[in-house]
Design a protein around this motif. Structure first.
Motif, PDB file in Angstrom:
ATOM      1  N   ARG A 147       0.862  -1.180   0.000  1.00  0.00           N
ATOM      2  CA  ARG A 147       0.000   0.000   0.000  1.00  0.00           C
ATOM      3  C   ARG A 147       0.900   1.232   0.000  1.00  0.00           C
ATOM      4  NH1 ARG A 147      -3.059  -3.724  -0.242  1.00  0.00           N
ATOM      5  NH2 ARG A 147      -5.054  -4.042   0.788  1.00  0.00           N
ATOM      6  N   ASP A 148       0.578   2.175  -0.842  1.00  0.00           N
ATOM      7  CA  ASP A 148       1.300   3.446  -0.868  1.00  0.00           C
ATOM      8  C   ASP A 148       0.249   4.549  -0.875  1.00  0.00           C
ATOM      9  OD1 ASP A 148       2.747   5.729  -1.411  1.00  0.00           O
ATOM     10  OD2 ASP A 148       4.083   4.760  -2.853  1.00  0.00           O
ATOM     11  N   PHE A 149      -0.074   5.046   0.309  1.00  0.00           N
ATOM     12  CA  PHE A 149      -1.109   6.070   0.401  1.00  0.00           C
ATOM     13  C   PHE A 149      -0.695   7.349  -0.322  1.00  0.00           C
ATOM     14  CE2 PHE A 149      -2.561   3.977   4.612  1.00  0.00           C
ATOM     15  CZ  PHE A 149      -3.302   3.061   3.896  1.00  0.00           C
ATOM     16  N   GLY A 150       0.611   7.611  -0.365  1.00  0.00           N
ATOM     17  CA  GLY A 150       1.089   8.777  -1.089  1.00  0.00           C
ATOM     18  C   GLY A 150       0.765   8.681  -2.565  1.00  0.00           C
ATOM     19  N   LEU A 151       0.928   7.491  -3.138  1.00  0.00           N
ATOM     20  CA  LEU A 151       0.616   7.273  -4.545  1.00  0.00           C
ATOM     21  C   LEU A 151      -0.887   7.416  -4.790  1.00  0.00           C
ATOM     22  CD1 LEU A 151       2.190   6.554  -7.118  1.00  0.00           C
ATOM     23  CD2 LEU A 151       1.651   4.154  -6.670  1.00  0.00           C
ATOM     24  N   LEU A 152      -1.687   6.875  -3.876  1.00  0.00           N
ATOM     25  CA  LEU A 152      -3.147   7.015  -4.000  1.00  0.00           C
ATOM     26  C   LEU A 152      -3.567   8.483  -3.862  1.00  0.00           C
ATOM     27  CD1 LEU A 152      -4.315   3.937  -1.888  1.00  0.00           C
ATOM     28  CD2 LEU A 152      -4.166   4.116  -4.376  1.00  0.00           C
ATOM     29  N   ALA A 153      -2.858   9.228  -3.015  1.00  0.00           N
ATOM     30  CA  ALA A 153      -3.154  10.654  -2.873  1.00  0.00           C
ATOM     31  C   ALA A 153      -2.818  11.399  -4.164  1.00  0.00           C
ATOM     32  CB  ALA A 153      -2.374  11.237  -1.698  1.00  0.00           C
ATOM     33  N   ASP A 154      -1.736  10.996  -4.834  1.00  0.00           N
ATOM     34  CA  ASP A 154      -1.400  11.609  -6.124  1.00  0.00           C
ATOM     35  C   ASP A 154      -2.508  11.363  -7.147  1.00  0.00           C
ATOM     36  OD1 ASP A 154       0.994  12.569  -5.176  1.00  0.00           O
ATOM     37  OD2 ASP A 154       2.188  10.900  -5.950  1.00  0.00           O
ATOM     38  N   ASP A 155      -3.077  10.151  -7.134  1.00  0.00           N
ATOM     39  CA  ASP A 155      -4.194   9.849  -8.032  1.00  0.00           C
ATOM     40  C   ASP A 155      -5.372  10.784  -7.752  1.00  0.00           C
ATOM     41  OD1 ASP A 155      -2.647   7.785  -9.001  1.00  0.00           O
ATOM     42  OD2 ASP A 155      -3.753   6.198  -7.953  1.00  0.00           O
ATOM     43  N   ALA A 156      -5.684  10.956  -6.468  1.00  0.00           N
ATOM     44  CA  ALA A 156      -6.814  11.817  -6.096  1.00  0.00           C
ATOM     45  C   ALA A 156      -6.576  13.261  -6.539  1.00  0.00           C
ATOM     46  CB  ALA A 156      -7.048  11.748  -4.585  1.00  0.00           C
ATOM     47  N   LEU A 157      -5.352  13.745  -6.364  1.00  0.00           N
ATOM     48  CA  LEU A 157      -5.045  15.120  -6.770  1.00  0.00           C
ATOM     49  C   LEU A 157      -5.094  15.282  -8.278  1.00  0.00           C
ATOM     50  CD1 LEU A 157      -2.171  16.025  -4.269  1.00  0.00           C
ATOM     51  CD2 LEU A 157      -4.539  16.839  -4.265  1.00  0.00           C
ATOM     52  N   ALA A 158      -4.727  14.229  -9.016  1.00  0.00           N
ATOM     53  CA  ALA A 158      -4.859  14.280 -10.466  1.00  0.00           C
ATOM     54  C   ALA A 158      -6.329  14.419 -10.847  1.00  0.00           C
ATOM     55  CB  ALA A 158      -4.256  13.027 -11.096  1.00  0.00           C
ATOM     56  N   GLY A 159      -7.195  13.741 -10.107  1.00  0.00           N
ATOM     57  CA  GLY A 159      -8.623  13.882 -10.343  1.00  0.00           C
ATOM     58  C   GLY A 159      -9.115  15.283 -10.044  1.00  0.00           C
ATOM     59  N   VAL A 160      -8.582  15.884  -8.988  1.00  0.00           N
ATOM     60  CA  VAL A 160      -8.955  17.266  -8.655  1.00  0.00           C
ATOM     61  C   VAL A 160      -8.552  18.200  -9.796  1.00  0.00           C
ATOM     62  CG1 VAL A 160      -8.431  19.196  -7.112  1.00  0.00           C
ATOM     63  CG2 VAL A 160      -8.879  16.932  -6.158  1.00  0.00           C
ATOM     64  N   ARG A 161      -7.350  18.006 -10.323  1.00  0.00           N
ATOM     65  CA  ARG A 161      -6.909  18.864 -11.427  1.00  0.00           C
ATOM     66  C   ARG A 161      -7.799  18.685 -12.663  1.00  0.00           C
ATOM     67  NH1 ARG A 161      -1.889  17.774  -8.940  1.00  0.00           N
ATOM     68  NH2 ARG A 161      -1.533  15.848 -10.118  1.00  0.00           N
ATOM     69  N   LEU A 162      -8.238  17.457 -12.882  1.00  0.00           N
ATOM     70  CA  LEU A 162      -9.129  17.216 -14.015  1.00  0.00           C
ATOM     71  C   LEU A 162     -10.421  18.021 -13.863  1.00  0.00           C
ATOM     72  CD1 LEU A 162      -9.883  13.842 -15.733  1.00  0.00           C
ATOM     73  CD2 LEU A 162     -11.746  15.338 -15.074  1.00  0.00           C
ATOM     74  N   LEU A 163     -11.050  17.945 -12.692  1.00  0.00           N
ATOM     75  CA  LEU A 163     -12.303  18.672 -12.489  1.00  0.00           C
ATOM     76  C   LEU A 163     -12.090  20.184 -12.542  1.00  0.00           C
ATOM     77  CD1 LEU A 163     -14.401  16.800  -9.762  1.00  0.00           C
ATOM     78  CD2 LEU A 163     -14.615  16.729 -12.244  1.00  0.00           C
ATOM     79  N   ARG A 164     -10.982  20.637 -11.994  1.00  0.00           N
ATOM     80  CA  ARG A 164     -10.710  22.081 -11.999  1.00  0.00           C
ATOM     81  C   ARG A 164     -10.557  22.629 -13.413  1.00  0.00           C
ATOM     82  NH1 ARG A 164      -8.346  24.983  -7.841  1.00  0.00           N
ATOM     83  NH2 ARG A 164      -6.639  25.630  -9.234  1.00  0.00           N
ATOM     84  N   SER A 165     -10.203  21.747 -14.344  1.00  0.00           N
ATOM     85  CA  SER A 165      -9.991  22.190 -15.721  1.00  0.00           C
ATOM     86  C   SER A 165     -11.275  22.240 -16.540  1.00  0.00           C
ATOM     87  CB  SER A 165      -8.992  21.260 -16.418  1.00  0.00           C
ATOM     88  OG  SER A 165      -9.577  19.979 -16.658  1.00  0.00           O
ATOM     89  N   ARG A 166     -12.365  21.741 -15.997  1.00  0.00           N
ATOM     90  CA  ARG A 166     -13.625  21.674 -16.756  1.00  0.00           C
ATOM     91  C   ARG A 166     -14.353  23.015 -16.698  1.00  0.00           C
ATOM     92  NH1 ARG A 166     -15.189  16.483 -18.147  1.00  0.00           N
ATOM     93  NH2 ARG A 166     -17.373  17.128 -18.303  1.00  0.00           N
ATOM     94  N   SER A 167     -14.951  23.386 -17.831  1.00  0.00           N
ATOM     95  CA  SER A 167     -15.577  24.698 -17.943  1.00  0.00           C
ATOM     96  C   SER A 167     -16.782  24.872 -17.018  1.00  0.00           C
ATOM     97  CB  SER A 167     -16.012  24.956 -19.398  1.00  0.00           C
ATOM     98  OG  SER A 167     -16.932  23.954 -19.828  1.00  0.00           O
ATOM     99  N   GLY A 168     -17.478  23.784 -16.703  1.00  0.00           N
ATOM    100  CA  GLY A 168     -18.666  23.902 -15.876  1.00  0.00           C
ATOM    101  C   GLY A 168     -18.425  23.766 -14.390  1.00  0.00           C
TER     102      GLY A 168
END
Length: 453
Positions: free
Chosen positions: A95-116
């Motif tokens: 288990r690498d919680f840091g790696l899972l946290a990176d995945d979550a932050l990538a998801g945040v960046r994806l949503l932040r980039s959406r126009s709506g």
């Protein structure tokens, strides 16, 4: 670069006639791994809406498991990303919680980039294991506007797992002595050998770094997998020490570990099937509590800190020492002592006595089965304790019988040695001393492991 969005043939959004619009997406998570998910939004939503990324619990974590939560957020006007959990860099033993946290932050960046989506109002929702990952991700990035957790533990993963096993073994009819063995020496052996992934991860320093991030921490009042009462206290105290003034602690009435409907925490009522079992349907109060809180935060009015009265907790957790080296050393020495006798027989050194041969063989078998039976539940769950006979796993009764046989064999061997009146010699000493010491040490070790209970 980690978190860079993949512009792979972006699929068009589609509607299923339920008032929601869905779009399949792909993005790069931690280490550049490509992750796949679905973005859900409300059909015809005006202007920019808040967003939330769902971080799942332990295991494979396909997005379908969290479809009910995703749809509830989306219907409330909160654009939601739910994605399939990584299977690369995540396994039963790693288990690498840091790696899972990176995945979550990538998801945040994806949503932040959406126009709506309002880029200033994108947060994280974490379930169970995600209750460790979501706060960790939020502590690493100011882009996370808020955090919602359900069934998050205030303890490290190993202590949390011992609570889960204890509650489920108790429900299964297993008495306290074997449960104490699992939560005590067996858990310490798992920690000492490194066989339990991320055993000592401490969530406290992470929580104490969330100084300004609004937090909604929820537990089902029938949570049987993490200690709800103890965890709520830890969350409340740690975030108070951080100076966070927007922490809401609550409990879902009639909710299981995942906040879904249950009668006792061990079943799920209604809801879709997942791997052949009911997930349980969302309780209206659970969904409303989360969505209304997120909407309040997004509107610039994060609720002030509050804590609902905690429900009762049937069992207390058991702390596990961080570096219990003795947990593996003791059985290793016993095995070496018992194995020395048959090994010396192969080398034809010293006298060979049948009772001592039995003692050595039974000793090895007793040590191995004691360890295997009590640690198997960490690998296979409480099902490894079935069937239960007289409040004990049936195999544990065999282990206890072997322990008695070891003691009897030791007494018979001692009597045989007295009758033989062997002439003391270096060969005799080297042959008999290790098995004798092992037999003597086996008794207190067996008592510690609960074999004698």
């Amino acid at each position: 670069m980690t978190g860079v969005l993949l512009l792979l043939a972006a699929p068009r959004a589609y509607a299923d006639g339920d008032g929601l619009v869905r779009q399949e997406v792909s993005f790069r998570g931690g280490g550049g791994l490509v992750l796949h998910g679905t973005v859900l939004g409300k059909d015809g939503a005006p202007g920019r809406e808040p967003g939330i990324v769902l971080v799942g619990g332990s295991g494979a974590g396909p997005r379908e498991e969290y479809r009910q939560e995703a749809e509830a957020f989306a219907r409330a006007g909160i654009t939601t990303l739910v994605y399939d959990k990584r299977t690369v860099g995540y396994s039963f033993l790693h288990r690498d919680f840091g790696l899972l946290a990176d995945d979550a932050l990538a998801g945040v960046r994806l949503l932040r980039s959406r126009s709506g989506v309002d880029p200033r109002q994108v947060g994280l929702w974490g379930f169970s294991e995600g209750g460790w990952v979501a706060p960790l991700a939020a502590s690493r990035s100011a882009d996370v506007a808020f955090v919602v957790t359900i069934g998050g533990s205030g303890y490290d993963p190993l202590r949390t797992q011992t609570y889960y096993l204890a509650t489920h073994l108790h429900h299964q009819g297993v008495d306290e002595p074997f449960r104490r063995t699992v939560a005590g020496p067996a858990a310490q052996l798992m920690a000492a050998t490194g066989l339990f992934p991320a055993a000592g991860y401490d969530p406290l320093p992470v929580l104490e770094r969330l100084q300004r991030t609004p937090v909604l921490a929820l537990w089902g009042d029938h949570d049987t997998q993490v200690p709800p009462r103890e965890s709520a206290r830890i969350f409340r105290e740690a975030l108070a020490r951080a100076g966070n003034q927007h922490v809401v602690i609550g409990f879902v009435a009639g909710g299981a570990h995942n906040g879904h409907r249950t009668s006792d925490g061990f079943d799920r009522i209604g809801g879709p099937l997942f791997h052949g079992k009911n997930l349980g349907e969302l309780t209206p109060r659970y969904a409303q509590t989360m969505t209304s809180w997120v909407r309040a935060v997004a509107a610039g009015h994060p609720p002030a800190s509050s804590a609902a009265p905690a429900p009762g907790q049937a069992l207390a957790t058991t702390p596990v020492p961080s570096h219990p080296w003795y947990a593996w050393l003791a059985p290793a020495l016993l095995l070496l002592g018992f194995a020395a006798y048959p090994t010396s027989a192969l080398l034809r050194r010293g006298p060979v006595l049948r009772p001592v041969r039995w003692l050595a063989g039974l000793g090895i078998l007793a040590v191995v089965t004691t360890v295997a039976c009590s640690t198997a539940v960490f690998a296979a769950g409480n099902g490894a304790a079935a069937p239960v006979v007289w409040g004990r796993p049936a195999l544990w009764l065999v282990v206890q019988a072997l322990a008695v046989a070891v003691v009897v064999s030791a007494c018979v061997s001692a009597a045989a040695l007295r009758r033989r009146r062997l002439t003391p010699s270096r060969a005799t000493w080297l042959r008999l001393a290790p098995v004798g010491l092992a037999a003597a040490g086996f008794v207190p070790w067996a008592v510690w492991w609960g074999v004698a209970a």
